[in-house]
Design a protein around this motif. Structure first.
Motif, short mmCIF file in Angstrom:
data_model
loop_
_atom_site.label_atom_id
_atom_site.label_comp_id
_atom_site.label_asym_id
_atom_site.label_seq_id
_atom_site.Cartn_x
_atom_site.Cartn_y
_atom_site.Cartn_z
N GLY A 86 0.77 -1.12 0.23
CA GLY A 86 0.01 0.00 0.04
C GLY A 86 0.86 1.07 -0.23
O GLY A 86 1.98 1.43 0.57
N SER A 87 0.46 2.30 -0.60
CA SER A 87 1.00 3.52 -0.66
C SER A 87 1.36 4.32 0.77
O SER A 87 2.28 4.83 1.04
CB SER A 87 0.50 4.57 -1.60
N TRP A 88 0.28 3.69 1.55
CA TRP A 88 0.26 4.34 2.99
C TRP A 88 1.48 3.73 3.97
O TRP A 88 1.50 4.15 4.98
CB TRP A 88 -1.15 4.10 3.73
N CYS A 89 2.22 2.54 3.34
CA CYS A 89 2.74 1.68 4.23
C CYS A 89 4.34 2.10 4.02
O CYS A 89 4.95 1.87 2.97
CB CYS A 89 2.67 0.17 3.89
N GLY A 90 4.93 2.29 5.20
CA GLY A 90 6.26 2.87 5.09
C GLY A 90 7.13 1.57 4.77
O GLY A 90 8.01 2.00 4.06
N PRO A 91 7.17 0.64 5.36
CA PRO A 91 7.95 -0.55 4.82
C PRO A 91 7.87 -0.84 3.37
O PRO A 91 8.82 -1.27 2.54
CB PRO A 91 7.65 -1.69 5.58
N CYS A 92 6.67 -0.80 2.89
CA CYS A 92 6.42 -1.02 1.38
C CYS A 92 7.09 -0.04 0.50
O CYS A 92 7.49 -0.19 -0.60
CB CYS A 92 5.00 -0.75 1.27
N ARG A 93 7.18 1.40 0.96
CA ARG A 93 7.99 2.48 0.30
C ARG A 93 9.29 2.11 0.41
O ARG A 93 10.23 2.21 -0.28
CB ARG A 93 7.62 3.68 0.99
N GLY A 94 9.79 1.34 1.39
CA GLY A 94 11.00 1.11 1.74
C GLY A 94 11.56 0.05 0.81
O GLY A 94 12.84 0.14 0.59
N GLU A 95 10.85 -0.87 0.66
CA GLU A 95 11.13 -1.95 -0.14
C GLU A 95 11.08 -1.84 -1.56
O GLU A 95 11.43 -3.00 -2.54
CB GLU A 95 10.56 -3.27 0.29
N ALA A 96 10.45 -1.01 -2.21
CA ALA A 96 9.82 -0.61 -3.54
C ALA A 96 11.31 -0.91 -4.35
O ALA A 96 10.88 -1.62 -5.55
CB ALA A 96 9.23 0.54 -3.73
N SER A 97 12.35 -0.18 -4.07
CA SER A 97 13.49 -0.33 -4.96
C SER A 97 14.22 -1.62 -5.16
O SER A 97 14.66 -2.19 -6.28
CB SER A 97 14.47 0.69 -4.44
N ALA A 98 13.83 -2.57 -4.13
CA ALA A 98 14.34 -3.80 -4.03
C ALA A 98 13.68 -4.68 -4.85
O ALA A 98 14.08 -5.35 -5.62
CB ALA A 98 14.52 -4.43 -2.38
N LEU A 99 12.46 -4.49 -4.78
CA LEU A 99 11.27 -5.41 -5.70
C LEU A 99 11.86 -5.20 -7.08
O LEU A 99 11.97 -6.08 -7.92
CB LEU A 99 10.16 -5.02 -5.17
N GLU A 100 11.89 -3.76 -7.26
CA GLU A 100 12.00 -3.27 -8.74
C GLU A 100 13.52 -4.01 -9.38
O GLU A 100 13.27 -4.48 -10.56
CB GLU A 100 12.02 -1.87 -8.95
N GLN A 101 14.37 -3.97 -8.47
CA GLN A 101 15.60 -4.38 -8.69
C GLN A 101 15.75 -5.83 -9.38
O GLN A 101 16.33 -6.15 -10.32
CB GLN A 101 16.58 -4.22 -7.74
N VAL A 102 15.07 -6.70 -8.29
CA VAL A 102 15.15 -8.18 -8.66
C VAL A 102 14.19 -8.16 -9.98
O VAL A 102 14.43 -9.40 -10.63
CB VAL A 102 14.36 -8.85 -7.23
#
Length: 228
Positions: A86-102
């Motif tokens: 969710g865009s409201w989720c701090g950990p989601c924002r933090g892991e977004a670049s890692a997901l995109e990298q993989v």
């Protein structure tokens, strides 16, 4: 009701979800795959011979509004990483670049990604995708209806599930993930030989049996509470 890991109990609108805990080890949803979280583990792996299929996951494409389904041709015979966010989720924002990298690392090696955007303002979610240049699609699932096909041992966002080529859960992360750990797991899954007698994922809604106990691995939790 709660989202409960290898792939969440249906959510009732207005019911808040809490971060992962050490409550019930498993919750079943009819005859679909059941995830077991021994001792409140936040990383769970499943041996290849022990995996079971999950039911189909489908809904509205967040950005196009068109139907989007795990049983669609873009996911056929591919390992799939499902991420609940969710865009409201701090950990989601933090892991977004890692997901995109993989995703970028493995998208040409028989791997695809599918997001499930939960309890979110649609415009905020679309802005999240645009601002972070997310290359894979997401289902827009405000009320949690698309998650009815999934069961997890605890109610956390983000949750990331790695499916093998037969769309059977190989690993579940009940917390934010790093590029290194997710990449290592995806690489391991695509290197697997097909299981004896394995077949492609079942048709939408097809039931599957309860999974045996998984192989747990410890990890520090990092999750957010779902807004009402």
């Amino acid at each position: 009701m709660r989202i409960v890991a290898a792939l969440l109990v249906s959510l009732a609108f207005g019911v808040a979800l809490t971060a992962c805990g050490t409550g019930d080890d498993a919750v079943s949803q009819g005859d679909t795959f059941q995830f077991v979280s021994p001792g409140g583990q936040t990383v769970i792996t499943y041996d290849q011979a022990d995996r079971k299929h999950i039911a189909d996951v489908s809904g509205e494409n967040l950005t196009t509004g068109k139907p989007l389904s795990l049983s669609g041709p873009e996911f056929a015979d591919k390992a799939v990483v499902i991420n609940v966010w969710g865009s409201w989720c701090g950990p989601c924002r933090g892991e977004a670049s890692a997901l995109e990298q993989v995703y970028e690392q493995y998208k040409d090696q028989g791997v695809n990604f599918l997001g499930i955007n939960l309890r979110d303002n649609q415009q905020s979610a679309q802005d999240f995708v645009d601002d972070r240049h997310v290359g894979y699609p997401s289902i827009y699932d405000f009320a949690g209806a698309s998650l009815a096909a999934l069961t997890t041992p605890t109610s956390v966002v983000p949750t990331t599930i790695v499916l093998d080529r037969q769309h059977r859960p190989a690993a579940v992360f009940l917390r934010a993930v790093s590029a290194d750990e997710l990449g290592a797991m995806v690489g391991k899954v695509i290197a697997e030989d097909p299981a004896p007698g394995s077949s492609t994922a079942p048709a939408s809604g097809a039931p599957s049996s309860t999974a045996p106990a998984p192989t747990p691995a410890s990890a520090a939790p990092s999750s957010a509470e779902v807004p009402q």
